[in-house]
Write an enzyme that holds these catalytic residues in place. Structure first.
Site, short mmCIF file in Angstrom:
data_model
loop_
_atom_site.label_atom_id
_atom_site.label_comp_id
_atom_site.label_asym_id
_atom_site.label_seq_id
_atom_site.Cartn_x
_atom_site.Cartn_y
_atom_site.Cartn_z
N ASP A 100 0.81 -1.11 0.08
CA ASP A 100 -0.16 0.02 -0.03
C ASP A 100 0.90 1.19 -0.12
O ASP A 100 1.94 1.18 0.51
CB ASP A 100 -0.91 0.06 1.40
CG ASP A 100 -1.66 1.23 1.45
OD1 ASP A 100 -2.46 1.85 0.59
OD2 ASP A 100 -1.28 2.01 2.49
N ASP A 122 -3.47 9.85 -15.22
CA ASP A 122 -2.94 9.91 -13.86
C ASP A 122 -3.08 8.78 -13.36
O ASP A 122 -2.49 7.59 -13.80
CB ASP A 122 -3.87 10.49 -12.88
CG ASP A 122 -3.99 12.02 -13.18
OD1 ASP A 122 -3.52 12.49 -14.22
OD2 ASP A 122 -4.80 12.58 -12.79
#
Length: 233
Positions: A32, A131
């Protein structure tokens, strides 16, 4: 027990025993990002502009619009503009479009800041600047969850393994410990089965039919004890 104990000494806590075996076959580790590999806040790292625009000018316009927003992304944009020493321009006709983005007029120029769906709705082409992919679907399929103690309480409670040191190097240590532990387990099983496969027929009396002699109970008991000592050694 030895593996989990050694892991605890290195700041790795196993909350589920079966995680040790599951991690031994792991081939891919996915991290993460926010709050784990980063500072826990958004940062503007790259700004890509299309032909006809200058990076500093675009950043100044976007930051001027975002100055009126409390969104985490707006804060990141403003920080980058401050780092560049850019002065913000007066904003007119500011309007927030919920779920899409914001629009405003700056120095007579219409400025839109928002998600790709906002641009699509406004008829602005994003060809060539589209993005990243959200990693959430991949993470939901994780076989074993690992959390660091500096993370959220929710993540720690849901994790199978917790890195108490808060150091990501603990992931590497964990994998080394687990693989060595599983290797030892396999070695123990091999020697235990091999030892017993050889001696059980002897204890069962194979020598009796061949040589007319039986293994004494005392020797059989000693052989059984030696089995454990042999495997542990």
């Amino acid at each position: 027990m030895v593996g989990t104990g050694r892991a605890a000494e290195l700041g790795v806590l196993f909350r589920r025993a079966d995680a040790l075996q599951s991690l031994s076959s792991v081939q891919t580790v996915a991290f993460d990002k926010t709050g784990t590999l980063t500072k826990g806040r958004l940062e503007l790292t790259d700004l890509t502009v299309t032909d006809g625009f200058e990076e500093a000018d675009v950043l100044r316009l976007v930051a001027s619009v975002e100055a009126t927003s409390e969104h985490p992304i707006a804060t990141a944009v403003l920080r980058r503009a401050e780092q560049y020493g850019l002065s913000l321009a007066p904003v007119e006709a500011f309007n927030s479009v919920k779920g899409y983005g914001v629009r405003a007029v700056i120095e007579g120029r219409k400025v839109l800041v928002g998600a790709d769906r906002f641009m699509a709705r406004e008829g602005i082409s994003l060809d060539g600047v589209r993005d990243a992919i959200n990693a959430a679907p991949a993470l939901t399929h994780a076989d074993v969850g690992v959390a660091i103690d500096t993370g959220t309480n929710f993540a720690i409670e849901a994790a199978d393994v917790v890195l108490m040191s808060g150091d990501l190097e603990g992931v590497v240590n964990t994998l080394h410990i687990i693989r060595r532990s599983m290797r030892n387990i396999c070695q123990n099983l091999f020697w235990a089965f091999g030892y017993n496969a050889l001696l059980i027929p002897v204890v069962a009396g194979v020598f009796c039919s061949l040589f007319g002699s039986m293994l004494s109970p005392a020797l059989a008991d000693g052989a059984m004890a030696m089995s454990s000592v042999f495997v542990l050694s």
